[in-house]
Design an enzyme around this catalytic site. Structure first.
Site, mmCIF file in Angstrom:
data_model
loop_
_atom_site.group_PDB
_atom_site.id
_atom_site.type_symbol
_atom_site.label_atom_id
_atom_site.label_comp_id
_atom_site.label_asym_id
_atom_site.label_seq_id
_atom_site.Cartn_x
_atom_site.Cartn_y
_atom_site.Cartn_z
ATOM 1 N N TYR A 145 92.866 61.559 13.173
ATOM 2 C CA TYR A 145 91.880 61.494 14.258
ATOM 3 C C TYR A 145 90.530 60.925 13.804
ATOM 4 C CZ TYR A 145 95.276 64.073 16.981
ATOM 5 O OH TYR A 145 96.424 64.435 17.644
ATOM 6 N N LYS A 202 105.800 67.139 7.803
ATOM 7 C CA LYS A 202 106.884 66.156 7.805
ATOM 8 C C LYS A 202 106.955 65.589 6.388
ATOM 9 C CE LYS A 202 110.066 63.746 9.851
ATOM 10 N NZ LYS A 202 111.391 64.369 9.995
ATOM 11 N N ASP A 235 109.841 68.262 13.369
ATOM 12 C CA ASP A 235 110.891 67.937 14.357
ATOM 13 C C ASP A 235 111.802 69.143 14.583
ATOM 14 O OD1 ASP A 235 111.558 67.514 11.706
ATOM 15 O OD2 ASP A 235 112.807 65.767 12.056
ATOM 16 N N ASP A 259 98.422 69.162 17.752
ATOM 17 C CA ASP A 259 98.169 68.620 19.093
ATOM 18 C C ASP A 259 99.467 68.590 19.891
ATOM 19 O OD1 ASP A 259 97.106 67.298 21.237
ATOM 20 O OD2 ASP A 259 96.538 65.480 20.144
ATOM 21 N N ASP A 263 100.995 71.477 23.115
ATOM 22 C CA ASP A 263 101.353 71.122 24.496
ATOM 23 C C ASP A 263 102.764 71.621 24.804
ATOM 24 O OD1 ASP A 263 98.917 69.842 24.943
ATOM 25 O OD2 ASP A 263 99.848 68.175 26.023
#
Ligand code: ATP
Length: 366
Positions: A145, A202, A235, A259, A263
């Site tokens: 970001y 990851k 994942d 992030d 959601d």
């Protein structure tokens, strides 16, 4: 020079709160959050600021100079609605205000509780409120970001885009330590202790950054032998969250994965309109905002769910030491959900204002 727009309430000047409703549905839901705090009799002095698209379009100023330092100096906490407006296609104001606050005030821990108030809100079969009570702790100042990178040979068939992912030992260590401290000092809603911290990355693909997270996680975990540790690739974590979210407790992850998974987690608790969050820096002025954005398609129609913002206000009061007031607000929202005194996104027939008023009245009479 930072100008306050108005003092919107002054109950008893114990905690000073800056209120920035922002754009879109932020302007609709934040007044409902303010009503709930007033109804709870919270010892707060609220000062509102009109930062957002309207102000930016009028004067081309995103954030008044010195504003972040003034917020940190003059306020105990900040309550934010949402930023983003189609009239500012770059959303430069949103970026400068929100990312500016997170980075310049170093609000490094984004804390997002994931709780189910009523089984009817969860799209998964057989999940009860007692099954869904975890928290995601997202690194808030690093990762992808920072807008570091560039484009080379733009517009040609050989175009190259590079986006850097920043992971510092300091940044990784402090967020992981925050997660362990959170686990050690917070309890679940029904009262039992929190027991485990799961780190998600990851690292099988992003070996350098993931390797740092792996090493630091092991080092910090060794200082908390009473806390169980788990690891999941992000994942696999997403799949487990929709297959069976019952085992999750405290999850710590980087900025982008946080992030995304929050959601997804908001979907488990009834949608974006139900989710609260805090952007925290221990012992310093912290900022609280609902997880949803400004939602331009539904803005100005009195249909946005105000509960995410109201629960965010409760979270802020809890953080400021007003656990009783926070509890009153949460209980009233829970009652509203059970009695379907809600907006349409979670099955009710009320407007934003009416749902907010129902909660405020319930809080007043509790
Ligand atoms: P951002 O990137 O700023 O987080 P976004 O475009 O990803 O924003 P939101 O603005 O949060 O997402 O909203 C996406 C959609 O979710 C909205 O258009 C709306 O349909 C729904 N939504 C979000 N918040 C609410 C809410 N409080 N009440 C009802 N629906 C909501």
């Amino acid at each position: 020079m930072m100008e306050a727009c108005a003092t919107v309430a002054s109950v008893s000047a114990t905690k000073r709160i800056a209120v920035i409703a922002g754009d879109g549905i932020g302007k609709e839901v934040i007044p409902q959050a303010v009503k709930a705090m007033e109804a709870a009799g919270a010892a707060v002095e609220l000062t509102s600021f009109d930062w957002g698209a309207d102000r930016y379009l009028a004067g081309k100023v995103t954030v008044p100079s010195g504003a972040f330092a003034a917020l940190a100096r003059d306020f105990d906490a900040i309550l934010v609605g949402a930023f983003g407006d189609p009239r500012v296609p770059s959303n430069i104001h949103a970026k400068e205000i929100l990312l500016g606050m997170r980075c310049q005030m170093d609000l490094f821990a984004n804390v997002r509780p994931v709780r189910l108030m009523d089984a009817s809100l969860c799209p998964l079969k057989g999940i009860e409120p007692k099954d869904l009570d975890f928290v995601v702790i997202r690194e808030n100042t690093e990762g992808v970001y920072g807008d570091i990178g560039g484009i080379f040979k733009q517009g040609t068939p050989d175009e190259v885009a590079i986006q850097e992912d920043v992971n510092t030992r300091k940044g990784v260590e402090r967020i992981i330590r925050y997660a362990f401290e959170y686990c050690a000092t917070n309890r679940k809603i029904e009262g039992s202790a929190r027991r485990s911290v799961l780190m998600s990355d990851k690292s099988n693909a992003m070996t350098h950054a993931g390797g740092l997270w792996q090493r630091v996680f092991k080092e910090v975990a060794a200082e908390y032998p009473q806390i169980e540790t788990q690891h999941m690739y992000v994942d696999a974590l997403c799949m487990q969250m929709v297959r069976d979210p019952r085992g999750f407790d405290v999850i710590v992850t980087n900025n982008m994965f946080g992030d995304i998974i929050t959601d997804l987690a908001a979907g488990l608790q009834g949608g974006l309109g139900m989710a609260a969050s805090g952007n925290l820096r221990p012992e310093k002025t912290s900022m609280f905002e609902p997880v949803h954005g400004s939602a331009p398609p539904i803005a100005g129609k009195n249909i946005a769910n105000p509960f995410g913002a109201i629960l965010t206000a409760a979270m802020m009061l809890g953080h400021l030491g007003m656990a009783g007031e926070a509890q009153k607000i949460e209980t009233a929202v829970l009652e509203a959900v059970r009695q379907k005194k809600t907006t349409a996104d979670i099955g009710g027939k009320l407007g934003t204002r009416e749902a907010g008023e129902w909660v405020a009245e319930r809080v007043s009479s509790s």
